[in-house]
Design a protein around this motif. Structure first.
Motif, PDB file in Angstrom:
ATOM      1  N   ALA A 168       0.856  -1.374   0.204  1.00  0.00           N
ATOM      2  CA  ALA A 168       0.295   0.654   0.280  1.00  0.00           C
ATOM      3  C   ALA A 168       0.810   1.074   0.152  1.00  0.00           C
ATOM      4  CB  ALA A 168      -1.034   0.206   1.010  1.00  0.00           C
ATOM      5  N   CYS A 169       2.349   1.346   0.669  1.00  0.00           N
ATOM      6  CA  CYS A 169       2.686   2.509   0.751  1.00  0.00           C
ATOM      7  C   CYS A 169       3.801   2.527  -0.558  1.00  0.00           C
ATOM      8  CB  CYS A 169       3.906   2.311   2.239  1.00  0.00           C
ATOM      9  SG  CYS A 169       3.421   2.237   3.315  1.00  0.00           S
ATOM     10  N   ALA A 170       3.721   1.382  -1.263  1.00  0.00           N
ATOM     11  CA  ALA A 170       5.225   1.367  -2.706  1.00  0.00           C
ATOM     12  C   ALA A 170       3.904   2.267  -3.395  1.00  0.00           C
ATOM     13  CB  ALA A 170       5.217   0.347  -2.349  1.00  0.00           C
ATOM     14  N   TYR A 171       3.178   1.393  -3.480  1.00  0.00           N
ATOM     15  CA  TYR A 171       2.023   1.610  -5.310  1.00  0.00           C
ATOM     16  C   TYR A 171       1.443   3.172  -5.472  1.00  0.00           C
ATOM     17  CZ  TYR A 171      -2.092   2.682  -8.047  1.00  0.00           C
ATOM     18  OH  TYR A 171      -2.923   3.281  -8.476  1.00  0.00           O
ATOM     19  N   PRO A 172       1.703   3.975  -4.396  1.00  0.00           N
ATOM     20  CA  PRO A 172       1.291   6.037  -4.797  1.00  0.00           C
ATOM     21  C   PRO A 172       3.107   6.051  -5.922  1.00  0.00           C
ATOM     22  CG  PRO A 172       1.009   5.227  -2.777  1.00  0.00           C
ATOM     23  CD  PRO A 172       1.382   3.973  -2.654  1.00  0.00           C
ATOM     24  N   LEU A 197       1.910   0.410 -16.514  1.00  0.00           N
ATOM     25  CA  LEU A 197       1.207  -0.595 -15.399  1.00  0.00           C
ATOM     26  C   LEU A 197       1.463  -0.036 -14.474  1.00  0.00           C
ATOM     27  CD1 LEU A 197       1.205  -3.570 -18.159  1.00  0.00           C
ATOM     28  CD2 LEU A 197      -0.258  -0.983 -18.827  1.00  0.00           C
ATOM     29  N   PRO A 198       1.059   1.333 -13.035  1.00  0.00           N
ATOM     30  CA  PRO A 198       1.010   1.314 -12.046  1.00  0.00           C
ATOM     31  C   PRO A 198      -0.392   0.526 -11.969  1.00  0.00           C
ATOM     32  CG  PRO A 198       0.750   2.985 -13.329  1.00  0.00           C
ATOM     33  CD  PRO A 198       0.860   2.090 -14.547  1.00  0.00           C
ATOM     34  N   GLN A 199      -1.219   0.191 -12.791  1.00  0.00           N
ATOM     35  CA  GLN A 199      -2.946  -0.008 -12.269  1.00  0.00           C
ATOM     36  C   GLN A 199      -2.897  -1.756 -11.041  1.00  0.00           C
ATOM     37  OE1 GLN A 199      -2.347   1.962 -14.610  1.00  0.00           O
ATOM     38  NE2 GLN A 199      -3.591   3.532 -13.173  1.00  0.00           N
ATOM     39  N   LEU A 200      -1.518  -2.195 -11.938  1.00  0.00           N
ATOM     40  CA  LEU A 200      -0.805  -4.006 -11.352  1.00  0.00           C
ATOM     41  C   LEU A 200      -0.828  -4.119  -9.993  1.00  0.00           C
ATOM     42  CD1 LEU A 200       1.082  -5.782 -14.482  1.00  0.00           C
ATOM     43  CD2 LEU A 200      -1.795  -5.719 -14.238  1.00  0.00           C
ATOM     44  N   GLY A 201      -0.047  -2.577  -9.840  1.00  0.00           N
ATOM     45  CA  GLY A 201      -0.181  -2.646  -8.052  1.00  0.00           C
ATOM     46  C   GLY A 201      -0.784  -2.469  -7.659  1.00  0.00           C
ATOM     47  N   TYR A 242     -10.281  -7.700 -11.572  1.00  0.00           N
ATOM     48  CA  TYR A 242     -11.224  -6.716 -11.293  1.00  0.00           C
ATOM     49  C   TYR A 242     -11.192  -4.914 -11.341  1.00  0.00           C
ATOM     50  CZ  TYR A 242     -15.465  -4.771  -8.865  1.00  0.00           C
ATOM     51  OH  TYR A 242     -16.762  -4.080  -8.398  1.00  0.00           O
ATOM     52  N   ALA A 243      -9.940  -5.339 -10.272  1.00  0.00           N
ATOM     53  CA  ALA A 243      -9.051  -3.679  -9.816  1.00  0.00           C
ATOM     54  C   ALA A 243      -7.768  -3.595 -11.358  1.00  0.00           C
ATOM     55  CB  ALA A 243      -8.471  -4.272  -8.355  1.00  0.00           C
ATOM     56  N   PHE A 244      -7.397  -4.024 -11.621  1.00  0.00           N
ATOM     57  CA  PHE A 244      -6.950  -3.894 -13.258  1.00  0.00           C
ATOM     58  C   PHE A 244      -8.191  -2.708 -14.036  1.00  0.00           C
ATOM     59  CE2 PHE A 244      -5.055  -3.766 -17.189  1.00  0.00           C
ATOM     60  CZ  PHE A 244      -4.301  -2.997 -17.276  1.00  0.00           C
TER      61      PHE A 244
END
Length: 293
Positions: free
Chosen positions: A129-133, A141-145, A179-181
């Motif tokens: 969660a901290c790395a994703y931003p 493709l940051p949406q994969l994170g 789904y999230a992607f």
């Protein structure tokens, strides 16, 4: 600080952690509840349900504060986000970090009521969660994170209830990652023009003219995995009815995003809340309705 100033500051904090926009929290909550119900064979303990519901909302709020801190130099240059409290200067960056840390700490207090397996997984969830931003600075493709971050409630639920991570856990994880992607790509499509000017990376930019196709393919793969889970477990007809309703909603999303308008893509993103709810309703009903029909 007078009353008006205090109200304004509280309002800014509410907007920072998106209390005024619960859709994001629900997108995180529904897949977690899918896992809670399946892991417990449709009979979850009330304390487990409460821990995951409250923890989900707390961690989503913490994630929003952390995300806005990370994007504080970008948000003011994006039409959709320029009025966020950090971008608008209503809240200092240090305050956002402190609030994120406090919310994460409170969420961890709830996690401590779970077993050691779930507690250990919570550290991995926090790290992701901290790395994703920051992913959009380096990853095409940051949406994969985000898809991984928004799926981590699933293994935590199985760990807390069964103390193991069976195949259905990872199948649910994969389905929710698709789904999230899909919905986060729809979200990225809203900001595509601004993001190109800023120079950050998103799936909407990387995929280019294939963005709509990628969203639809992610939806189809998600449904295929969920159908497989339903057949293998097996789950009853209400589960498959829920998937059919979700599939119909996804067709509706195509009508919203095919022209790639900001308004249509944002509506599709927000509407995904009902997709998650339909699937959850099908899961929950499948454990009970067959007993009466």
């Amino acid at each position: 600080m007078d009353y008006a100033s205090a109200v304004k500051r509280i309002n800014a904090y509410e907007r920072l952690i998106r209390l005024d926009k619960p859709v994001g929290a629900l997108l995180l909550l529904w897949p977690t509840l899918w896992a809670v119900w399946i892991a417990s064979n449709g009979r979850p303990a009330i304390d487990i349900v409460l821990i995951f519901v409250v923890g989900t909302f707390l961690m989503r709020s913490a994630g929003c504060a952390m995300n806005d801190w990370a994007d504080r130099d970008f948000d003011g240059r994006v039409a959709r986000t320029r009025d966020r409290p950090l971008a608008a200067g209503e809240i200092a960056p240090r305050e956002a970090l402190i609030l994120a840390a406090v919310l994460a700490a409170v969420a961890f207090c709830f996690v401590l009521f779970l077993n050691w397996f779930a507690i250990l997984l919570s550290f991995a969830a926090l790290a992701i969660a901290c790395a994703y931003p920051f992913a959009k600075r380096f990853v095409p493709l940051p949406q994969l994170g985000l898809s991984i971050a928004f799926s981590f409630g699933i293994p935590m639920a199985f760990a807390a209830i069964r103390n193991v991570l069976p195949w259905e856990c990872w199948a649910l994880f994969a389905a929710n990652a698709c789904y999230a992607f899909a919905y986060d790509t729809e979200y990225a499509m809203v900001d595509r023009d601004d993001d190109v000017k800023i120079g950050i990376q998103t799936s909407a930019i990387t995929l280019g003219r294939h963005d709509v196709l990628a969203v639809l393919a992610s939806y189809v793969l998600m449904l295929a995995i969920l159908v497989g889970i339903g057949v293998a477990l097996p789950l009853g007809w209400p589960y498959h009815a829920g998937l059919a309703i979700a599939g119909a909603m996804m067709i509706y999303h195509y009508t919203l995003i095919r022209e790639r308008s900001r308004e249509g893509c944002f509506r599709a993103f927000r509407h995904n809340n009902w997709v998650g709810l339909a699937i959850f309703a099908g899961i929950a009903a499948s454990y009970h309705l067959p007993n009466f029909l």
